[in-house]
Design an enzyme around this catalytic site. Sequence first.
Site, PDB file in Angstrom:
ATOM      1  N   HIS A 112       0.860  -1.185   0.000  1.00  0.00           N
ATOM      2  CA  HIS A 112       0.000   0.000   0.000  1.00  0.00           C
ATOM      3  C   HIS A 112       0.897   1.236   0.000  1.00  0.00           C
ATOM      4  CE1 HIS A 112      -3.561   2.363   0.801  1.00  0.00           C
ATOM      5  NE2 HIS A 112      -2.901   2.996   1.745  1.00  0.00           N
ATOM      6  N   GLU A 177       8.693   0.943  -2.811  1.00  0.00           N
ATOM      7  CA  GLU A 177       7.854  -0.267  -2.902  1.00  0.00           C
ATOM      8  C   GLU A 177       8.653  -1.396  -3.536  1.00  0.00           C
ATOM      9  OE1 GLU A 177       3.864   0.153  -4.451  1.00  0.00           O
ATOM     10  OE2 GLU A 177       3.823   2.275  -3.965  1.00  0.00           O
TER      11      GLU A 177
HETATM   12  C1  GAR Z   1       1.344   0.699  -6.268  1.00  0.00           C
HETATM   13  O1  GAR Z   1       1.677   2.016  -5.898  1.00  0.00           O
HETATM   14  C2  GAR Z   1       0.664  -0.022  -5.124  1.00  0.00           C
HETATM   15  O2  GAR Z   1       1.174   0.346  -3.875  1.00  0.00           O
HETATM   16  C3  GAR Z   1      -0.741   0.464  -5.296  1.00  0.00           C
HETATM   17  O3  GAR Z   1      -0.971   0.429  -6.681  1.00  0.00           O
HETATM   18  C4  GAR Z   1       0.260   0.684  -7.354  1.00  0.00           C
HETATM   19  C5  GAR Z   1       0.483  -0.419  -8.365  1.00  0.00           C
HETATM   20  O4  GAR Z   1       1.586  -0.120  -9.164  1.00  0.00           O
HETATM   21  N1  GAR Z   1      -1.670  -0.358  -4.587  1.00  0.00           N
HETATM   22  C6  GAR Z   1      -2.746   0.120  -3.989  1.00  0.00           C
HETATM   23  O5  GAR Z   1      -3.056   1.297  -4.008  1.00  0.00           O
HETATM   24  C7  GAR Z   1      -3.589  -0.925  -3.280  1.00  0.00           C
HETATM   25  N2  GAR Z   1      -4.574  -0.305  -2.470  1.00  0.00           N
HETATM   26  P1  GAR Z   1       2.229  -1.216 -10.105  1.00  0.00           P
HETATM   27  O6  GAR Z   1       1.083  -1.836 -10.910  1.00  0.00           O
HETATM   28  O7  GAR Z   1       3.165  -0.445 -10.974  1.00  0.00           O
HETATM   29  O8  GAR Z   1       2.907  -2.223  -9.231  1.00  0.00           O
END
Ligand code: GAR
Length: 220
Positions: A112, A177
């Site tokens: 998150h 992340e």
């Molecule tokens: C990321 O920032 C993740 O933390 C967020 O979506 C993005 C996905 O990026 N997740 C959430 O907000 C879940 N509630 P990605 O597809 O490039 O990994």
Amino acid sequence: MSGKLKIGVLASGGGTNLQAIIDRCLDGSLPVEIVLVLSNNPGAGALERAARAGLPTCCIDHREFDNREDFDRAVVAALQSAGVELVVLAGFMRLITDIFLQAYPGRIMNIHPALLPAFPGLHVQKKALEYGARFAGCTVHFVDSGVDTGPIILQAVVPVLQDDTEESLSRRILEQEHRIYPRAIELFAQGRLRIDGRRVIIDPPLPPEESALVNPPLEG
Ligand code: GAR
């Protein structure tokens, strides 16, 4: 048979977190096997990334189901038939039901883009900026029945800069992340994570970061 932990990655969007996990598997520093990449979105970039890496993919479009439970039953069936042992939600933008939780108790992780318990939900980088928080960040946690409420495994803190936009802050959070998600998976694969109530115990413990961060700095 590799004997490695079998993980399934669920993603709805671009899949940069998936890519970070793939990259760590490819360079040999993350001893897990990605046995399935599953998306609810046929257009997800994550599916392309998985296909490019030669990984098994599966798309289950949530719009073809009448309710969340039936969708989750289909997802769980796909994960189980691939032999998934740990479920990794990586930008999976669906709320999951008890059906899913009961199939993988203590075995579903999520990332998150905020420092939980601050800013659960959506558009959280924008919310942190608008709130005037001096620190933002990201959290890897086990999933429970709430929204972004499960026991926390790892967090990374990202200072909010005076001239940050939602985009610039999101980009710096995303970089972190990509560092902490593979590490959390690695700790799980090593059998070092234990859930004790709200807390996640890491055994043996890692040396703690003891110095406080101050933003903006006190000097200068
Ligand atoms: C990321 O920032 C993740 O933390 C967020 O979506 C993005 C996905 O990026 N997740 C959430 O907000 C879940 N509630 P990605 O597809 O490039 O990994």
